[in-house]
Design a protein around this motif. Sequence first.
Motif, mmCIF file in Angstrom:
data_model
loop_
_atom_site.group_PDB
_atom_site.id
_atom_site.type_symbol
_atom_site.label_atom_id
_atom_site.label_comp_id
_atom_site.label_asym_id
_atom_site.label_seq_id
_atom_site.Cartn_x
_atom_site.Cartn_y
_atom_site.Cartn_z
ATOM 1 N N TYR A 1 5.180 147.900 35.246
ATOM 2 C CA TYR A 1 4.171 148.213 34.240
ATOM 3 C C TYR A 1 3.244 147.007 34.191
ATOM 4 C CZ TYR A 1 7.453 151.836 32.924
ATOM 5 O OH TYR A 1 8.290 152.918 32.953
ATOM 6 N N ILE A 2 1.989 147.199 34.548
ATOM 7 C CA ILE A 2 1.030 146.092 34.610
ATOM 8 C C ILE A 2 -0.101 146.388 33.637
ATOM 9 C CG2 ILE A 2 -0.536 144.767 36.078
ATOM 10 C CD1 ILE A 2 1.923 146.779 37.892
ATOM 11 N N TYR A 3 -0.346 145.480 32.710
ATOM 12 C CA TYR A 3 -1.426 145.700 31.750
ATOM 13 C C TYR A 3 -2.399 144.532 31.767
ATOM 14 C CZ TYR A 3 1.440 142.798 28.637
ATOM 15 O OH TYR A 3 2.183 141.781 28.112
ATOM 16 N N TYR A 4 -3.647 144.844 31.402
ATOM 17 C CA TYR A 4 -4.747 143.881 31.495
ATOM 18 C C TYR A 4 -5.950 144.481 30.776
ATOM 19 C CZ TYR A 4 -5.350 147.223 35.216
ATOM 20 O OH TYR A 4 -5.422 148.397 35.924
ATOM 21 N N ARG A 5 -7.037 143.719 30.711
ATOM 22 C CA ARG A 5 -8.235 144.180 29.998
ATOM 23 C C ARG A 5 -9.408 144.293 30.973
ATOM 24 N NH1 ARG A 5 -8.947 141.928 24.286
ATOM 25 N NH2 ARG A 5 -8.368 143.985 23.584
ATOM 26 N N VAL A 6 -10.233 145.315 30.731
ATOM 27 C CA VAL A 6 -11.432 145.574 31.528
ATOM 28 C C VAL A 6 -12.595 145.803 30.557
ATOM 29 C CG1 VAL A 6 -12.543 147.186 33.144
ATOM 30 C CG2 VAL A 6 -10.127 146.583 33.442
ATOM 31 N N ARG A 7 -13.743 145.231 30.863
ATOM 32 C CA ARG A 7 -14.930 145.429 30.026
ATOM 33 C C ARG A 7 -15.287 146.923 29.956
ATOM 34 N NH1 ARG A 7 -15.341 141.066 33.030
ATOM 35 N NH2 ARG A 7 -16.331 142.154 34.751
ATOM 36 N N THR A 8 -15.637 147.390 28.779
ATOM 37 C CA THR A 8 -15.974 148.811 28.617
ATOM 38 C C THR A 8 -17.144 149.214 29.512
ATOM 39 O OG1 THR A 8 -17.339 148.281 26.690
ATOM 40 C CG2 THR A 8 -15.073 148.974 26.266
ATOM 41 N N ALA A 9 -18.079 148.312 29.726
ATOM 42 C CA ALA A 9 -19.237 148.617 30.579
ATOM 43 C C ALA A 9 -18.819 148.874 32.023
ATOM 44 C CB ALA A 9 -20.244 147.469 30.519
ATOM 45 N N ASP A 10 -17.665 148.367 32.439
ATOM 46 C CA ASP A 10 -17.187 148.521 33.806
ATOM 47 C C ASP A 10 -16.153 149.634 33.958
ATOM 48 O OD1 ASP A 10 -18.747 146.360 34.618
ATOM 49 O OD2 ASP A 10 -17.146 144.907 34.278
ATOM 50 N N ALA A 11 -15.881 150.365 32.890
ATOM 51 C CA ALA A 11 -14.771 151.322 32.892
ATOM 52 C C ALA A 11 -14.876 152.371 33.989
ATOM 53 C CB ALA A 11 -14.649 152.000 31.531
ATOM 54 N N ASP A 12 -16.029 152.990 34.157
ATOM 55 C CA ASP A 12 -16.157 154.051 35.161
ATOM 56 C C ASP A 12 -15.975 153.518 36.577
ATOM 57 O OD1 ASP A 12 -16.549 156.006 33.218
ATOM 58 O OD2 ASP A 12 -18.740 155.873 33.330
ATOM 59 N N ALA A 13 -16.626 152.413 36.891
ATOM 60 C CA ALA A 13 -16.510 151.834 38.228
ATOM 61 C C ALA A 13 -15.079 151.371 38.490
ATOM 62 C CB ALA A 13 -17.485 150.668 38.389
ATOM 63 N N TYR A 14 -14.478 150.747 37.486
ATOM 64 C CA TYR A 14 -13.107 150.291 37.656
ATOM 65 C C TYR A 14 -12.163 151.477 37.867
ATOM 66 C CZ TYR A 14 -8.611 148.241 37.140
ATOM 67 O OH TYR A 14 -7.322 147.870 37.401
ATOM 68 N N HIS A 15 -12.332 152.517 37.085
ATOM 69 C CA HIS A 15 -11.475 153.691 37.176
ATOM 70 C C HIS A 15 -11.497 154.263 38.604
ATOM 71 C CE1 HIS A 15 -10.578 158.075 36.296
ATOM 72 N NE2 HIS A 15 -9.475 157.436 35.975
#
Length: 97
Positions: free
Chosen positions: A6-20
Amino acid sequence: MGMDLYIYYRVRTADADAYHRKAIAMQQMLKRQYDITAALKRRPDAQDGLHTWMEVYTAVPTDFAGKLQQAVDENGLAAFIDGPRHTEQFVDLSTCV
């Protein structure tokens, strides 16, 4: 005994679609390569412009954590992650439920 990550971390909301898109593509590759089950999750609410994300990998081989880090690096996911990736390992204790 099977091991799950189980790996958790934070991603900027502005990058959510690209990251996904990138994270799903990486997980699909890992699933094919290692015959594992993977899931990608995200908390529904953002805090300070960041979402908390979680990758789940079940019944992985013992050397999988290193392979996963290599895949993260090769797929450029670190550029989207704010802060460290936290990894938790769990093992199955019961085979009959």
